[in-house]
Each structure stands twice: as C-alpha cells, then as structure tokens.
Design a protein around this motif. Structure first.
Motif, PDB file in Angstrom:
ATOM      1  N   LYS A   1       0.838  -1.203   0.000  1.00 17.38           N
ATOM      2  CA  LYS A   1       0.000   0.000   0.000  1.00 17.38           C
ATOM      3  C   LYS A   1       0.873   1.253   0.000  1.00 17.38           C
ATOM      4  CE  LYS A   1      -4.217  -1.669   2.273  1.00 17.38           C
ATOM      5  NZ  LYS A   1      -4.808  -1.855   3.606  1.00 17.38           N
ATOM      6  N   GLN A   2       1.895   1.253   0.866  1.00 17.78           N
ATOM      7  CA  GLN A   2       2.810   2.402   0.960  1.00 17.78           C
ATOM      8  C   GLN A   2       3.435   2.729  -0.389  1.00 17.78           C
ATOM      9  OE1 GLN A   2       5.627   1.208   3.924  1.00 17.78           O
ATOM     10  NE2 GLN A   2       4.530   2.181   5.624  1.00 17.78           N
ATOM     11  N   GLU A   3       3.731   1.669  -1.145  1.00 15.20           N
ATOM     12  CA  GLU A   3       4.379   1.855  -2.441  1.00 15.20           C
ATOM     13  C   GLU A   3       3.362   2.164  -3.543  1.00 15.20           C
ATOM     14  OE1 GLU A   3       7.759   1.821  -2.861  1.00 15.20           O
ATOM     15  OE2 GLU A   3       7.994   1.499  -0.701  1.00 15.20           O
ATOM     16  N   GLY A   4       2.102   2.298  -3.141  1.00 15.60           N
ATOM     17  CA  GLY A   4       1.071   2.699  -4.092  1.00 15.60           C
ATOM     18  C   GLY A   4       0.520   1.591  -4.968  1.00 15.60           C
ATOM     19  N   HIS A   5       0.670   0.337  -4.515  1.00 16.84           N
ATOM     20  CA  HIS A   5       0.169  -0.777  -5.324  1.00 16.84           C
ATOM     21  C   HIS A   5      -1.256  -1.131  -4.952  1.00 16.84           C
ATOM     22  CE1 HIS A   5       4.032  -1.425  -7.150  1.00 16.84           C
ATOM     23  NE2 HIS A   5       4.591  -1.347  -5.961  1.00 16.84           N
ATOM     24  N   ARG A   6      -1.999  -1.560  -5.943  1.00 13.83           N
ATOM     25  CA  ARG A   6      -3.380  -1.925  -5.762  1.00 13.83           C
ATOM     26  C   ARG A   6      -3.488  -3.233  -4.970  1.00 13.83           C
ATOM     27  NH1 ARG A   6      -7.280  -3.292  -9.524  1.00 13.83           N
ATOM     28  NH2 ARG A   6      -5.624  -4.255 -10.707  1.00 13.83           N
ATOM     29  N   ILE A   7      -4.406  -3.261  -4.018  1.00 17.65           N
ATOM     30  CA  ILE A   7      -4.609  -4.469  -3.227  1.00 17.65           C
ATOM     31  C   ILE A   7      -5.926  -5.112  -3.656  1.00 17.65           C
ATOM     32  CG2 ILE A   7      -4.853  -5.407  -0.891  1.00 17.65           C
ATOM     33  CD1 ILE A   7      -2.120  -4.174  -1.297  1.00 17.65           C
ATOM     34  N   THR A   8      -5.830  -6.243  -4.322  1.00 20.43           N
ATOM     35  CA  THR A   8      -7.021  -6.971  -4.766  1.00 20.43           C
ATOM     36  C   THR A   8      -7.193  -8.200  -3.874  1.00 20.43           C
ATOM     37  OG1 THR A   8      -5.720  -8.328  -6.278  1.00 20.43           O
ATOM     38  CG2 THR A   8      -6.595  -6.263  -7.158  1.00 20.43           C
ATOM     39  N   PRO A   9      -8.391  -8.785  -3.873  1.00 19.60           N
ATOM     40  CA  PRO A   9      -8.592 -10.002  -3.077  1.00 19.60           C
ATOM     41  C   PRO A   9      -7.612 -11.117  -3.465  1.00 19.60           C
ATOM     42  CG  PRO A   9     -10.694  -9.156  -3.854  1.00 19.60           C
ATOM     43  CD  PRO A   9      -9.627  -8.332  -4.526  1.00 19.60           C
ATOM     44  N   GLN A  10      -7.313 -11.223  -4.771  1.00 18.20           N
ATOM     45  CA  GLN A  10      -6.351 -12.229  -5.225  1.00 18.20           C
ATOM     46  C   GLN A  10      -4.965 -11.957  -4.650  1.00 18.20           C
ATOM     47  OE1 GLN A  10      -8.596 -10.801  -7.158  1.00 18.20           O
ATOM     48  NE2 GLN A  10      -9.193 -12.064  -8.901  1.00 18.20           N
ATOM     49  N   ARG A  11      -4.582 -10.681  -4.686  1.00 15.16           N
ATOM     50  CA  ARG A  11      -3.270 -10.320  -4.149  1.00 15.16           C
ATOM     51  C   ARG A  11      -3.177 -10.654  -2.668  1.00 15.16           C
ATOM     52  NH1 ARG A  11      -0.713  -4.978  -7.019  1.00 15.16           N
ATOM     53  NH2 ARG A  11       0.326  -6.233  -8.592  1.00 15.16           N
ATOM     54  N   LEU A  12      -4.265 -10.338  -1.937  1.00 18.18           N
ATOM     55  CA  LEU A  12      -4.271 -10.646  -0.501  1.00 18.18           C
ATOM     56  C   LEU A  12      -4.100 -12.139  -0.269  1.00 18.18           C
ATOM     57  CD1 LEU A  12      -7.090  -8.309   0.868  1.00 18.18           C
ATOM     58  CD2 LEU A  12      -4.629  -8.064   1.168  1.00 18.18           C
ATOM     59  N   ALA A  13      -4.781 -12.943  -1.085  1.00 19.02           N
ATOM     60  CA  ALA A  13      -4.707 -14.398  -0.927  1.00 19.02           C
ATOM     61  C   ALA A  13      -3.280 -14.896  -1.216  1.00 19.02           C
ATOM     62  CB  ALA A  13      -5.712 -15.073  -1.853  1.00 19.02           C
ATOM     63  N   ILE A  14      -2.643 -14.304  -2.224  1.00 15.29           N
ATOM     64  CA  ILE A  14      -1.264 -14.690  -2.563  1.00 15.29           C
ATOM     65  C   ILE A  14      -0.316 -14.306  -1.430  1.00 15.29           C
ATOM     66  CG2 ILE A  14       0.658 -14.271  -4.171  1.00 15.29           C
ATOM     67  CD1 ILE A  14      -1.674 -13.722  -6.314  1.00 15.29           C
ATOM     68  N   LEU A  15      -0.491 -13.098  -0.916  1.00 15.95           N
ATOM     69  CA  LEU A  15       0.373 -12.629   0.185  1.00 15.95           C
ATOM     70  C   LEU A  15       0.174 -13.494   1.435  1.00 15.95           C
ATOM     71  CD1 LEU A  15       0.050  -8.743  -0.133  1.00 15.95           C
ATOM     72  CD2 LEU A  15       1.938 -10.190  -0.909  1.00 15.95           C
ATOM     73  N   ARG A  16      -1.073 -13.954   1.636  1.00 21.05           N
ATOM     74  CA  ARG A  16      -1.340 -14.790   2.807  1.00 21.05           C
ATOM     75  C   ARG A  16      -0.576 -16.120   2.703  1.00 21.05           C
ATOM     76  NH1 ARG A  16      -4.468 -14.074   6.965  1.00 21.05           N
ATOM     77  NH2 ARG A  16      -5.798 -12.419   6.154  1.00 21.05           N
ATOM     78  N   ILE A  17      -0.565 -16.696   1.524  1.00 18.89           N
ATOM     79  CA  ILE A  17       0.179 -17.950   1.320  1.00 18.89           C
ATOM     80  C   ILE A  17       1.673 -17.700   1.532  1.00 18.89           C
ATOM     81  CG2 ILE A  17       0.857 -19.691  -0.399  1.00 18.89           C
ATOM     82  CD1 ILE A  17      -1.995 -19.320  -1.618  1.00 18.89           C
ATOM     83  N   LEU A  18       2.163 -16.581   0.996  1.00 22.13           N
ATOM     84  CA  LEU A  18       3.583 -16.240   1.147  1.00 22.13           C
ATOM     85  C   LEU A  18       3.956 -15.977   2.608  1.00 22.13           C
ATOM     86  CD1 LEU A  18       4.138 -13.872  -1.912  1.00 22.13           C
ATOM     87  CD2 LEU A  18       5.222 -16.107  -1.565  1.00 22.13           C
ATOM     88  N   SER A  19       3.023 -15.440   3.382  1.00 24.21           N
ATOM     89  CA  SER A  19       3.324 -15.092   4.774  1.00 24.21           C
ATOM     90  C   SER A  19       3.535 -16.349   5.635  1.00 24.21           C
ATOM     91  CB  SER A  19       2.219 -14.224   5.373  1.00 24.21           C
ATOM     92  OG  SER A  19       1.043 -14.984   5.571  1.00 24.21           O
ATOM     93  N   VAL A  20       2.941 -17.446   5.194  1.00 27.92           N
ATOM     94  CA  VAL A  20       3.148 -18.720   5.901  1.00 27.92           C
ATOM     95  C   VAL A  20       4.325 -19.460   5.268  1.00 27.92           C
ATOM     96  CG1 VAL A  20       2.073 -20.871   6.654  1.00 27.92           C
ATOM     97  CG2 VAL A  20       0.649 -18.830   6.325  1.00 27.92           C
ATOM     98  N   SER A  21       4.342 -19.485   3.929  1.00 28.61           N
ATOM     99  CA  SER A  21       5.382 -20.164   3.152  1.00 28.61           C
ATOM    100  C   SER A  21       5.607 -21.602   3.600  1.00 28.61           C
ATOM    101  CB  SER A  21       6.697 -19.369   3.193  1.00 28.61           C
ATOM    102  OG  SER A  21       6.606 -18.252   2.354  1.00 28.61           O
ATOM    103  N   GLU A  22       4.530 -22.303   3.794  1.00 24.32           N
ATOM    104  CA  GLU A  22       4.575 -23.720   4.167  1.00 24.32           C
ATOM    105  C   GLU A  22       5.328 -24.534   3.112  1.00 24.32           C
ATOM    106  OE1 GLU A  22       1.951 -25.442   6.680  1.00 24.32           O
ATOM    107  OE2 GLU A  22       3.713 -26.748   6.541  1.00 24.32           O
ATOM    108  N   GLY A  23       6.443 -25.109   3.492  1.00 24.42           N
ATOM    109  CA  GLY A  23       7.232 -25.907   2.550  1.00 24.42           C
ATOM    110  C   GLY A  23       7.953 -25.101   1.488  1.00 24.42           C
TER     111      GLY A  23
END
Ligand code: ZN
Ligand code: MN
Length: 146
Positions: free
Chosen positions: A16-38
């Motif tokens: 957000k700070q960098e001015g990027h659009r936050i879409t539901p898909q992006r949030l879902a991708i970031l959520r997977i990355l935040s766990v990074s299971e395996g």
C-alpha cells in the motif's frame, strides 16, 4: 518462524505504501507467502489460489510474487533444476533443508549461522551482504516411507 499474521500485515502495508493496488487475489497470494509452508513455487501458489479464485491468471500470481520480492518482502531461492521457491515468512538470508525426494524445503531453527558469519567477518575482513546455505537430504517424513 515469523508470525504469519504479522508478516501478512507487514506485506500488505508495504504494498500500500508503495502505491500498489490491493485486490482479493493479491491478498490471498500474500497470505500464502506469509506462511510459506514448505516454501512454495509460483506454480504451487497458483494451484492453491485457483481453488479460491478460479479466474486468476498465472501472470497475476507471478507479478505479485515479483513485486513482494522487489520490495524485500519475500526471499527467492533459485534452482538451476526445478522451479524457484519462495519464503515470505522469513524474507532474509537463512539456512534451508531441502528434501531431494518430496522437494519440501524447511527452515531449521538454528543460531549457528550467525556465529559462522561473525567468524567469517573476523577471520577474513570480508563484508558479508548475503549468503545462501542449503542442506540437501531426505526429510523425516520421506525417511518413514523409504
Ligand atoms: Zn521429503
Ligand atoms: Mn526459509
């Protein structure tokens, strides 16, 4: 391991700070990355995202990962054979355990590498800016089914 909830919040704030659009898909991708299971590859993340958002393109997944990487919010592990893998849970250099059978990648909880780096600096005067430390072998799960 870093708290996935904190990591997720940090990544969202950063984008957000960098001015990027936050879409539901992006949030879902970031959520997977935040766990990074395996330590998933872009393909693995894409397969997971498609379950929730069937119309997401691979390009969307790839672009979001690249963006997080460019902002220093995800660590990329490159492999000459096989896909690159990602860790948004610990976006800084750290050792990895790589299973050559099931291809899972784990984070050992060790402080040893910090001592190793201190010693390298002390002994060589080298200014260390990055490191890559991979241990290859068979994970405990795969050992059981050998
Ligand atoms: Zn394994
Ligand atoms: Mn890791």
């Amino acid at each position: 391991m870093g708290d996935p909830q904190n990591r997720f919040a940090q990544m969202v704030t950063r984008l957000k700070q960098e001015g990027h659009r936050i879409t539901p898909q992006r949030l879902a991708i970031l959520r997977i990355l935040s766990v990074s299971e395996g330590h998933p590859s872009a393909e693995m993340i894409y397969d997971q995202i498609k379950k929730e958002f069937p119309y997401t393109s691979f390009a969307t997944v790839y672009k979001t990962i690249s963006l997080a990487k460019a902002l220093g919010e995800v660590l990329e592990l490159e492999f000459s054979q096989g896909s690159n893998r990602y860790d948004g849970n610990r976006p800084f250099p750290h050792p990895h355990l790589i299973c050559t059978r099931c291809k899972t990648i784990m984070d050992p909880d060790l402080d040893a590498v910090n001592y190793l780096q201190d010693e390298i600096v002390k002994e060589t005067g080298f200014e260390v800016t990055n490191h890559r430390l991979d241990f290859f072998g068979i994970c405990p799960d795969c050992q059981k089914t050998r």
